[in-house]
Design an enzyme around this catalytic site. Structure first.
Site, mmCIF file in Angstrom:
data_model
loop_
_atom_site.group_PDB
_atom_site.id
_atom_site.type_symbol
_atom_site.label_atom_id
_atom_site.label_comp_id
_atom_site.label_asym_id
_atom_site.label_seq_id
_atom_site.Cartn_x
_atom_site.Cartn_y
_atom_site.Cartn_z
ATOM 1 N N CYS A 18 0.847 -1.202 0.000
ATOM 2 C CA CYS A 18 0.000 0.000 0.000
ATOM 3 C C CYS A 18 0.882 1.251 0.000
ATOM 4 C CB CYS A 18 -0.893 0.029 1.248
ATOM 5 S SG CYS A 18 -1.984 -1.372 1.425
ATOM 6 N N ASP B 77 32.122 -1.490 30.682
ATOM 7 C CA ASP B 77 33.085 -0.593 31.304
ATOM 8 C C ASP B 77 32.813 -0.642 32.809
ATOM 9 O OD1 ASP B 77 34.908 1.654 31.645
ATOM 10 O OD2 ASP B 77 33.097 2.833 32.015
#
Length: 708
Positions: free
Chosen positions: A26, A403
């Site tokens: 569409c 970290d």
């Protein structure tokens, strides 16, 4: 590619919300139709978000809306400032579907009574016209723009059924198709709205302080620097900084944090969060279109427009599949009758069935709806996933590298232990506080906060002086005292031999030592260390429960500190004593081992490692624009609480995408097999297509309800 194109033209394009699209074909048909207009310079229609971006010259909004309506859809221009959901009130499709259904039932009942067969045929014909008007109109513009979408195939099937006298079949096909379309459209709109509705959390007006009076003003008219007042129980209308007052603020819509956060002078607050108690005066720092919640919605919609690898593959497959099946349908209609293997009517009917089965709606819709749902769910829970590619990648990661400082730990030193040697703990702290009171160093601040928490006051001091890189000194009661590293006292000639083992043991456990004393003796030692975040241990435990066993920590600290933190947090492996560039090498080392690696950091200091990893995840996005822009996935809160949910929803999304694809393919294969023995009727073919598409959508929408 549509998402990439959208980002290229977005700066100069007018954005429209398009309603009624229930599959990507569409969007393609509408895009081609709009491109055929001379005034349109560029256009991108995205099915996933239901948005059209248009660059044009000379056309009014009304003319654009009319052109979209010709193609069978409704459009509304979105204000770039408000960017709120446009209200959709067009019920024409529902009315026509109801009328078609009533006429179909009337014709069907009439065929079993004494009603004239001609009248029954007329009722069926009216059912086809009423239910098929909008699909036929869309089909006309699809053909005009050289597209083959489901509206074309269904229209041909309905007209073909009428031509061979199968009026009941034709009317049933049209009605089932219109009902299926309505259900699909409503379901998809609900998925799209799950994010847009976040915008409603921020109130449209705010109390602006002008002198001693308060005035109610629209948020769109409030500029940066204005002072607004938020009373207890009210929602915060704009991002800002607290100037005065304290309050407990529920910021779950932004960060996903379930526990309210205490706010005081200098703290940041976000639009859409709720001030649960206390009155706050807030200095506005961002305009309404730049608030965190507005940017989240904007970035999420951009992310939903970006195709995942699976979606790109399925779209390519569908682009080949549809014309191939269309040619097969024509061959089925023409070839067998030419060889007298049956009647023209029989094979024409089978060809029509094949046309309906050729609609790849369920297959094409299988991936984007799942991705939109998963990204939407994550955003509502404080996780910003920047696109389908990253969602899929998050679902296959096998190792996560963290970290340490500021990610697994608080990133703020705190006093871990006070060791008194000659003086009492109170005396050691009082002298240390006096010396450090004028320093802004994080370790000095940690000592001051600890002393304050224990109600220890500073002494009268003078001659304050910093000793660069080593500590500080001050004169208290005519005696010079020092606070600093062991090396400072060694330089002063203080014998630390008796304390060497104790000092080394404390340092090996990750403590920074501050010795307090004079040039002749030491009074005590204060051990300062970074502390583990409260949520870290449970988050890592949940990540392991999700099936990721390789949990890695990257840190610049020594091995002793790394080992201690790894043991406390449940990290399975660590790389210690790393320079910033070494983190990149550590990530590469994991990748060489065959791992799909996600790197988690703060989005700024860890940028190289985040970029090197297969997936970069930044924390604290609500407070940093950099993290929101650079990382692949952003945890809006400054903790790991939502990381397990991110992994789980990504994996669930991959499962659902696979389920959808296989279900769509199997349904198509079954329908194709049933055509040739004559067991498949035309209306069953339509039901299999629209029904499969609806099931795929509903299956994908389960992701919206998935909770952390």
């Amino acid at each position: 590619m549509a998402g990439d194109a959208a980002s290229l033209i977005s700066s100069q394009a007018v954005v429209y919300r398009v309603h009624g699209m229930d599959c990507s074909s569409c969007a393609k048909s509408l895009e081609k139709h709009m491109k055929s207009l001379p005034a349109v310079k560029d256009v991108v229609v995205n099915f996933s978000t239901g948005k059209m971006q248009l660059v044009q010259e000379g056309l009014e909004d009304e003319a654009i809306v009319k052109e979209v309506a010709k193609a069978g859809y409704t459009a509304m221009s979105l204000s770039k400032r408000a960017n709120k959901q446009a209200a959709h009130t067009d019920r024409t499709g529902e009315r026509l579907a109801i009328i078609s259904g009533v006429l179909l039932v009337a014709g069907f009942l009439g065929s079993y009574t004494s009603v004239s067969p001609m009248l029954v045929t007329i009722l069926y014909a009216l059912a086809i016209i009423s239910g098929g008007y909008r699909p036929a109109r869309s089909a006309f513009y699809a053909i005009k723009s050289k597209s083959l979408d489901m509206n074309v195939l269904m229209s041909v099937a309905a007209i073909g059924a009428a031509l061979i006298g199968e009026w009941l079949e034709g009317a049933t096909v049209v009605w089932l198709f219109s009902i299926g379309n309505l259900l699909q459209t409503k379901s998809i709109e609900k998925t799209r709205d799950s994010i847009r509705n976040l915008m409603d959390l921020a109130p449209p007006e705010a109390w602006v302080k002008q002198g001693d009076s308060l005035t109610r003003v629209s948020v769109e008219d409030i500029g940066v620097g204005a002072v607004i007042v938020v009373k207890p129980g009210e929602k915060i209308p704009l991002d800002g900084i607290v100037l005065q007052g304290t309050g407990s603020v529920n910021q779950a819509p932004i960060t996903g944090e379930s526990i309210p956060v205490d706010k005081m002078t200098g703290d940041s607050v976000f639009a859409g969060s709720v001030n649960e108690n206390g009155s706050l005066e807030i200095k506005v720092t961002k305009l309404v279109e730049d608030t965190a919640i507005a940017r989240i919605i904007h970035l999420v919609e951009e992310a939903q427009e970006k195709k995942a690898p699976t979606q790109a593959f399925v779209d390519k497959f569908a682009a080949i599949y549809t014309p191939v099946v269309l040619i097969m349908a024509l061959a089925v209609i023409v070839i067998p009758p030419l060889f007298s293997w049956g009647t023209w009517g029989e094979w024409f009917y089978k060809g029509l069935e094949l046309l309906v089965v050729a609609c790849p709606c369920a297959l094409v819709i299988s991936t984007p709806v799942a991705i939109v749902s998963a990204i939407g769910n994550a955003a509502r829970n404080g996780v910003l996933i920047k696109g389908g590619t990253f969602l899929e990648r998050a679902g296959v990661i096998s190792a996560i590298a963290f970290d340490k400082t500021g990610t697994l730990t608080e990133g703020k030193p705190q006093v871990a232990e006070v060791i008194e040697i000659q003086g009492s703990e109170q005396e050691v702290l009082a002298i240390a506080k006096t010396i450090e009171e004028r320093s802004s160093h994080p370790i000095a601040q940690a000592i001051i906060q600890y002393a304050d928490a224990h109600n220890i006051a500073a002494l009268a001091g003078e001659d304050f002086q910093a000793i660069v890189g080593k500590g500080a000194e001050a004169t208290i009661n005519a005696q010079k005292y020092y606070a600093g590293k062991p090396a400072l006292f060694e330089e002063l000639g203080v014998d630390l031999t008796a304390y060497k083992e104790q000092i080394q043991a404390l340092q090996s456990e990750g403590n920074t030592l501050v010795i307090v004393g004079t040039s002749q003796a030491i009074l005590g030692m204060i051990a300062v260390a970074d502390t583990i975040r409260e949520i870290t241990v449970s988050a890592i435990s949940k990540i392991k429960a999700a099936g990721i066993d390789e949990i890695v920590m990257l840190t610049g600290d020594n091995s002793g500190t790394a080992q201690k933190v790894a043991k406390q947090t449940g990290v399975s492996r660590y790389f210690a004593e790393l320079m910033p560039g070494d983190k990149v090498e550590a990530v590469k080392a994991l990748q060489k081992e065959g791992k799909v690696v996600a790197m988690v950091g703060d989005g700024i200091n860890d940028a190289p490692a985040l970029a090197t990893a297969d997936l970069g995840i930044a924390m604290g996005g609500a407070g940093t624009d950099t993290a929101m822009e650079t990382a692949d996935i952003v945890l809006m809160a400054d903790n790991l609480e939502k990381l397990p949910h991110t992994i789980n929803i990504s994996r669930r999304a991959l499962q659902i995408i696979k389920q959808n694809i296989w279900f769509s393919i199997i349904i198509k294969l079954v329908a194709l097999v049933l055509i040739f023995p004559g067991w498949l009727t035309l209306w069953l073919a339509v039901l299999s297509d629209t029904g499969a598409a609806l099931i795929v959508i509903l299956n994908s929408m389960r992701l919206l309800r998935m909770k952390p």
